[in-house]
Write a protein that holds these residues in place. Structure first.
Motif, mmCIF file in Angstrom:
data_model
loop_
_atom_site.group_PDB
_atom_site.id
_atom_site.type_symbol
_atom_site.label_atom_id
_atom_site.label_comp_id
_atom_site.label_asym_id
_atom_site.label_seq_id
_atom_site.Cartn_x
_atom_site.Cartn_y
_atom_site.Cartn_z
ATOM 1 N N ALA A 180 1.140 -1.195 -0.170
ATOM 2 C CA ALA A 180 0.639 0.183 -0.215
ATOM 3 C C ALA A 180 0.851 1.416 -0.125
ATOM 4 C CB ALA A 180 -1.186 0.127 1.479
ATOM 5 N N ARG A 181 2.085 1.315 0.627
ATOM 6 C CA ARG A 181 3.251 2.647 0.719
ATOM 7 C C ARG A 181 3.320 3.098 -0.554
ATOM 8 N NH1 ARG A 181 8.185 1.060 4.473
ATOM 9 N NH2 ARG A 181 8.385 0.400 2.485
ATOM 10 N N THR A 182 4.048 1.239 -1.210
ATOM 11 C CA THR A 182 4.160 1.430 -2.339
ATOM 12 C C THR A 182 3.771 2.594 -3.675
ATOM 13 O OG1 THR A 182 6.213 -0.179 -1.628
ATOM 14 C CG2 THR A 182 6.550 0.003 -3.931
ATOM 15 N N ILE A 183 2.556 1.824 -3.519
ATOM 16 C CA ILE A 183 1.887 2.472 -4.722
ATOM 17 C C ILE A 183 1.178 3.541 -4.426
ATOM 18 C CG2 ILE A 183 -0.937 1.836 -5.618
ATOM 19 C CD1 ILE A 183 -0.916 -0.757 -4.816
ATOM 20 N N ARG A 184 1.516 4.417 -3.279
ATOM 21 C CA ARG A 184 1.065 5.708 -3.184
ATOM 22 C C ARG A 184 1.831 6.068 -3.083
ATOM 23 N NH1 ARG A 184 -1.116 3.827 2.376
ATOM 24 N NH2 ARG A 184 0.732 4.540 3.318
ATOM 25 N N GLU A 185 2.981 5.846 -3.440
ATOM 26 C CA GLU A 185 4.083 6.726 -3.431
ATOM 27 C C GLU A 185 4.646 6.305 -5.150
ATOM 28 O OE1 GLU A 185 9.433 6.645 -2.790
ATOM 29 O OE2 GLU A 185 7.901 5.359 -1.847
ATOM 30 N N LEU A 186 3.879 5.282 -5.345
ATOM 31 C CA LEU A 186 4.121 5.372 -6.915
ATOM 32 C C LEU A 186 3.412 6.387 -7.882
ATOM 33 C CD1 LEU A 186 5.109 1.405 -7.818
ATOM 34 C CD2 LEU A 186 6.733 3.531 -7.885
ATOM 35 N N THR A 187 2.243 6.378 -6.877
ATOM 36 C CA THR A 187 0.880 7.721 -7.976
ATOM 37 C C THR A 187 1.756 8.923 -8.033
ATOM 38 O OG1 THR A 187 -0.141 7.457 -5.731
ATOM 39 C CG2 THR A 187 -1.370 5.982 -7.152
ATOM 40 N N THR A 188 2.186 9.151 -7.211
ATOM 41 C CA THR A 188 3.063 10.611 -7.323
ATOM 42 C C THR A 188 4.126 10.769 -8.447
ATOM 43 O OG1 THR A 188 4.889 10.294 -6.055
ATOM 44 C CG2 THR A 188 2.745 10.235 -4.754
ATOM 45 N N MET A 189 4.757 9.664 -8.909
ATOM 46 C CA MET A 189 6.080 9.899 -9.689
ATOM 47 C C MET A 189 5.108 9.186 -11.307
ATOM 48 S SD MET A 189 8.433 6.888 -7.584
ATOM 49 C CE MET A 189 9.604 7.474 -8.866
ATOM 50 N N ILE A 190 3.611 8.998 -11.908
ATOM 51 C CA ILE A 190 2.885 8.701 -13.037
ATOM 52 C C ILE A 190 3.166 9.528 -13.429
ATOM 53 C CG2 ILE A 190 1.303 7.806 -13.963
ATOM 54 C CD1 ILE A 190 0.372 5.914 -11.807
ATOM 55 N N SER A 191 3.188 10.058 -14.607
ATOM 56 C CA SER A 191 2.891 11.346 -15.150
ATOM 57 C C SER A 191 1.435 11.561 -15.755
ATOM 58 C CB SER A 191 3.513 12.021 -16.644
ATOM 59 O OG SER A 191 2.569 11.074 -17.531
ATOM 60 N N SER A 192 1.410 12.674 -16.097
ATOM 61 C CA SER A 192 -0.206 12.944 -15.815
ATOM 62 C C SER A 192 -1.064 12.269 -17.190
ATOM 63 C CB SER A 192 -0.342 14.237 -16.214
ATOM 64 O OG SER A 192 0.738 15.037 -17.742
ATOM 65 N N GLU A 193 -0.509 12.059 -17.978
ATOM 66 C CA GLU A 193 -1.080 11.153 -19.172
ATOM 67 C C GLU A 193 -0.805 9.195 -18.889
ATOM 68 O OE1 GLU A 193 -2.701 12.276 -21.342
ATOM 69 O OE2 GLU A 193 -2.355 14.118 -20.691
ATOM 70 N N GLY A 194 0.237 9.011 -18.086
ATOM 71 C CA GLY A 194 1.203 7.743 -17.749
ATOM 72 C C GLY A 194 -0.302 6.679 -17.198
ATOM 73 N N VAL A 195 0.074 5.604 -16.588
ATOM 74 C CA VAL A 195 0.032 4.936 -16.187
ATOM 75 C C VAL A 195 0.826 3.749 -15.249
ATOM 76 C CG1 VAL A 195 0.322 3.124 -18.213
ATOM 77 C CG2 VAL A 195 -1.296 2.610 -16.631
ATOM 78 N N LEU A 196 0.244 2.576 -14.363
ATOM 79 C CA LEU A 196 0.962 2.403 -13.366
ATOM 80 C C LEU A 196 0.071 0.677 -13.661
ATOM 81 C CD1 LEU A 196 1.819 1.971 -9.998
ATOM 82 C CD2 LEU A 196 0.724 -0.160 -10.755
ATOM 83 N N LEU A 197 1.069 0.332 -14.504
ATOM 84 C CA LEU A 197 0.514 -1.461 -14.701
ATOM 85 C C LEU A 197 0.770 -2.982 -13.803
ATOM 86 C CD1 LEU A 197 1.148 -0.548 -18.803
ATOM 87 C CD2 LEU A 197 -0.514 -0.572 -17.731
ATOM 88 N N ALA A 198 -0.061 -3.799 -12.721
ATOM 89 C CA ALA A 198 0.681 -4.186 -12.558
ATOM 90 C C ALA A 198 0.371 -5.661 -13.195
ATOM 91 C CB ALA A 198 -0.172 -4.281 -10.898
ATOM 92 N N SER A 199 0.269 -6.930 -12.416
ATOM 93 C CA SER A 199 0.725 -8.141 -13.025
ATOM 94 C C SER A 199 0.663 -9.147 -11.656
ATOM 95 C CB SER A 199 1.046 -8.933 -14.156
ATOM 96 O OG SER A 199 0.781 -9.666 -14.735
ATOM 97 N N ILE A 200 -0.600 -9.266 -11.262
ATOM 98 C CA ILE A 200 -0.514 -10.731 -10.492
ATOM 99 C C ILE A 200 -0.787 -11.739 -10.844
ATOM 100 C CG2 ILE A 200 -1.730 -11.494 -8.125
ATOM 101 C CD1 ILE A 200 -1.592 -8.182 -7.905
ATOM 102 N N TYR A 201 0.160 -13.174 -10.783
ATOM 103 C CA TYR A 201 -0.559 -14.268 -11.257
ATOM 104 C C TYR A 201 -1.868 -14.729 -9.926
ATOM 105 C CZ TYR A 201 -0.944 -19.260 -11.596
ATOM 106 O OH TYR A 201 -1.041 -20.540 -11.487
ATOM 107 N N GLN A 202 -3.017 -15.603 -10.570
ATOM 108 C CA GLN A 202 -4.182 -15.768 -9.901
ATOM 109 C C GLN A 202 -3.936 -17.181 -9.572
ATOM 110 O OE1 GLN A 202 -7.156 -13.010 -9.080
ATOM 111 N NE2 GLN A 202 -4.848 -12.673 -9.356
ATOM 112 N N PRO A 203 -3.487 -17.438 -8.687
ATOM 113 C CA PRO A 203 -3.255 -18.920 -8.099
ATOM 114 C C PRO A 203 -4.714 -19.826 -8.153
ATOM 115 C CG PRO A 203 -3.751 -17.814 -5.777
ATOM 116 C CD PRO A 203 -3.998 -16.951 -6.766
#
Length: 207
Positions: free
Chosen positions: A121-144
Motif C-alpha cells: 500500500a505504501r509503495t503504491i501510494r508513493e508510485l502514484t505520485t510518480m506517474i506522469s499526467s498522461e501515464g499509467v501504473l501497470l501491475a500483473s498478479i498471478y491468480q493461483p
C-alpha cells in the motif's frame, strides 16, 4: 498487509539456482508481450520497470520498437542484464521497499512484484505520485488455483482490493496454453482504461 522480508542474498541464490528461469517460458513471454502492448497504447516515452529481473520486459519492448527511456530496478544484482541497447536505458540494483529512484514516468510496471513488498500500500501510494499526467501504473498478479494454500489466496485477494481502492481497473488475462495459467492485470491511470484481452500463445487455439 505486510509481506515477509526476503534478504538480498536469498534473491541472489534463487536466481543462481534457476528458480526464476520459468520467466522465459512461452506463457510468460506472451504475458510480457501484452504488458509491452499496454505500454505502447499509452505512447509511453519513459518506463520504470520495478522488479525487472533479467530484463524480459525490456527485451520485449525493444523488439516492439520502443524508443523511449527505460529504467529497470531489481534487488538481485546477479539477475540484471550486463548491458543495455542504448545509453538512455539503464539497470539499477536497488531495494523496491525503499525506492532508489525519483521523478515521473509515463509507464510504471510492477510485474509479479507486489507479493514480495513489505508494504504494498505504501509503495503504491508513493508510485502514484510518480506517474506522469498522461501515464499509467501497470501491475500483473498471478491468480493461483483454488486449491492453493489459504495465505497465498488471501494475499492475492488483498492486493486486488488494494489496487481497486487505489482506482485501478482490473482485467483477467487468460493464457491459452496447456498450463491454463491466469493473471490479473491492473491499470491505474488518470486518463485511460484498458479493456479485457486474450493472450495469444504459440500452442495455438482458444478456450
Amino acid at each position: 498487509m505486510t509481506a515477509p522480508r526476503i534478504h538480498r542474498h536469498e534473491w541472489e541464490r534463487q536466481y543462481e539456482s534457476g528458480r526464476w528461469d520459468y520467466l522465459e517460458d512461452q506463457d510468460e513471454i506472451d504475458r510480457y508481450a501484452l504488458i509491452s502492448q499496454d505500454v505502447r497504447s499509452y505512447r509511453a516515452g519513459s518506463v520504470l520497470d520495478l522488479g525487472c529481473g533479467s530484463g524480459v520486459l525490456y527485451r520485449t519492448l525493444i523488439a516492439d520498437g520502443f524508443r523511449g527511456t527505460y529504467l529497470g530496478v531489481d534487488w538481485s544484482l546477479g539477475s540484471l542484464p550486463r548491458c543495455a541497447e542504448h545509453s538512455i536505458h539503464r539497470f539499477v540494483c536497488g531495494d523496491l521497499n525503499r525506492l532508489p529512484v525519483r521523478g515521473t514516468f509515463d509507464a510504471i510496471v510492477l510485474s509479479e512484484v507486489l507479493y514480495y513488498l513489505e508494504d504494498p500500500a505504501r509503495t503504491i501510494r508513493e508510485l502514484t505520485t510518480m506517474i506522469s499526467s498522461e501515464g499509467v501504473l501497470l501491475a500483473s498478479i498471478y491468480q493461483p488455483r483454488a486449491g492453493r494454500s489459504s495465505p497465498w489466496l488471501d494475499t492475492v485477494h488483498e492486493l486486488d482490493v488494494l489496487l481497486r481502492e487505489a482506482g485501478a481497473e482490473r482485467r483477467e488475462v487468460f493464457s491459452v496454453s496447456r498450463r491454463g495459467r491466469i493473471w490479473a492485470h491492473y491499470a491505474l491511470s488518470p486518463k485511460k482504461n484498458l479493456s479485457g484481452s486474450l493472450i495469444p500463445s504459440a500452442t495455438g487455439g482458444e478456450q
